[in-house]
Design a protein around this motif. Structure first.
Motif, PDB file in Angstrom:
ATOM      1  N   GLN A   1      -8.944  13.985   5.633  1.00 57.09           N
ATOM      2  CA  GLN A   1      -8.112  15.020   6.255  1.00 57.09           C
ATOM      3  C   GLN A   1      -8.575  16.436   5.896  1.00 57.09           C
ATOM      4  OE1 GLN A   1      -3.978  13.842   7.444  1.00 57.09           O
ATOM      5  NE2 GLN A   1      -3.905  13.281   5.272  1.00 57.09           N
ATOM      6  N   PHE A   2      -9.237  16.575   4.761  1.00 53.01           N
ATOM      7  CA  PHE A   2      -9.817  17.878   4.403  1.00 53.01           C
ATOM      8  C   PHE A   2     -10.884  18.264   5.423  1.00 53.01           C
ATOM      9  CE2 PHE A   2     -12.837  20.624   2.248  1.00 53.01           C
ATOM     10  CZ  PHE A   2     -12.031  21.523   1.562  1.00 53.01           C
TER      11      PHE A   2
ATOM     12  N   THR B   1      -2.828  20.964  10.583  1.00 54.20           N
ATOM     13  CA  THR B   1      -1.716  20.491   9.756  1.00 54.20           C
ATOM     14  C   THR B   1      -1.921  19.010   9.443  1.00 54.20           C
ATOM     15  OG1 THR B   1      -0.260  22.013  10.950  1.00 54.20           O
ATOM     16  CG2 THR B   1       0.798  20.310   9.610  1.00 54.20           C
ATOM     17  N   ILE B   2      -1.745  18.653   8.170  1.00 54.95           N
ATOM     18  CA  ILE B   2      -1.901  17.247   7.790  1.00 54.95           C
ATOM     19  C   ILE B   2      -0.638  16.743   7.090  1.00 54.95           C
ATOM     20  CG2 ILE B   2      -4.408  17.408   7.607  1.00 54.95           C
ATOM     21  CD1 ILE B   2      -4.071  17.412   4.541  1.00 54.95           C
ATOM     22  N   SER B   3      -0.381  15.451   7.259  1.00 58.84           N
ATOM     23  CA  SER B   3       0.733  14.777   6.590  1.00 58.84           C
ATOM     24  C   SER B   3       0.184  13.850   5.516  1.00 58.84           C
ATOM     25  CB  SER B   3       1.557  13.974   7.592  1.00 58.84           C
ATOM     26  OG  SER B   3       2.525  13.190   6.920  1.00 58.84           O
ATOM     27  N   LEU B   4       0.891  13.773   4.397  1.00 60.99           N
ATOM     28  CA  LEU B   4       0.487  12.892   3.314  1.00 60.99           C
ATOM     29  C   LEU B   4       1.425  11.700   3.174  1.00 60.99           C
ATOM     30  CD1 LEU B   4      -0.491  15.555   0.619  1.00 60.99           C
ATOM     31  CD2 LEU B   4      -1.834  14.673   2.522  1.00 60.99           C
TER      32      LEU B   4
ATOM     33  N   VAL C   1       3.366  17.710   3.336  1.00 59.74           N
ATOM     34  CA  VAL C   1       2.655  18.373   4.434  1.00 59.74           C
ATOM     35  C   VAL C   1       1.860  19.556   3.890  1.00 59.74           C
ATOM     36  CG1 VAL C   1       2.910  19.709   6.580  1.00 59.74           C
ATOM     37  CG2 VAL C   1       4.376  17.728   6.165  1.00 59.74           C
ATOM     38  N   LEU C   2       0.653  19.737   4.438  1.00 63.10           N
ATOM     39  CA  LEU C   2      -0.154  20.936   4.205  1.00 63.10           C
ATOM     40  C   LEU C   2      -0.557  21.519   5.550  1.00 63.10           C
ATOM     41  CD1 LEU C   2      -2.509  19.728   1.326  1.00 63.10           C
ATOM     42  CD2 LEU C   2      -0.805  21.554   1.147  1.00 63.10           C
TER      43      LEU C   2
END
Length: 204
Positions: free
Chosen positions: A76-77, A94-97, A112-113
């Motif tokens: 995701q990075f 935007t990514i979800s963990l 979330v980031l």
């Protein structure tokens, strides 16, 4: 936090909690002299490892490094890097963990980031479902700041603001006296007592 929090509980342990706490850091850095002086270095070192790529921690069901760099086989990075390089003005890096439907009792606190480039600076935002503000949040913020710096470097941007929201920001009852002392005098050194004094399910 200390003046406005409400008394609640986590299993059998009292907490002082603020719902929906906002955090804003104008100039984030992975190196902070105040944190170095008062923080628990073991907690800091473990958190930095927990956010690192390729690290497996036998005592933890997951690491943030796994969720960021290998979420169901997706890095995701790199996904954020590619998305921001393709469209620097994007609003959707935007990514979800969190895996939908996961029934594990240990869900990621960091959920979330979100990254945005504005005026050649990379601004990073986060959402935590829960955070132990006194015992561990400082270490989380250092690790997120380091991630922020790596992402900005890849994108050849400046490091912008770091902002976010914490759904349940809390201090455990056993830490309240030290938290008040730290705010008043800055003389207290933080010791993480979560595993020895935290909720019953953690102590056992």
């Amino acid at each position: 936090m200390l003046d406005h929090g409400q008394i609640h509980h986590d299993e059998d342990v009292v907490i002082q909690e603020v719902l929906g706490l906002s955090v804003a850091i104008s100039y984030p850095s992975s190196e902070d002299l105040f944190i170095a002086n008062v923080g628990d270095q073991n907690v800091i070192d473990k958190m930095l490892r927990k956010f690192s790529k390729g690290i497996v921690m036998k005592d933890r069901p997951f690491t943030y490094g796994q969720l960021i760099y290998d979420m169901n086989g997706i890095d995701q990075f790199e996904w954020m890097v590619e998305r921001l390089q393709a469209k620097p003005e994007t609003k959707s890096a935007t990514i979800s963990l969190v895996t939908p439907g996961l029934s594990d009792p240990n869900l990621p606190c960091l959920s979330v980031l979100d990254a945005k480039i504005r005026n050649d600076d990379l601004h990073l935002q986060f959402f935590f479902r829960s955070q132990n503000i006194f015992g561990r949040q400082y270490a989380n913020l250092l690790a997120i700041a380091a991630l922020h710096e790596r992402l900005a470097h890849r994108l050849e941007c400046g490091v912008g603001s770091l902002k976010g929201s914490i759904a349940s920001a809390h201090i455990y009852g056993y830490d309240l006296a030290d938290a008040r002392k730290l705010v008043k005098s800055h003389s207290t050194r933080i010791t993480d007592r979560y595993y020895s004094m935290g909720p019953a399910s953690i102590r056992s």
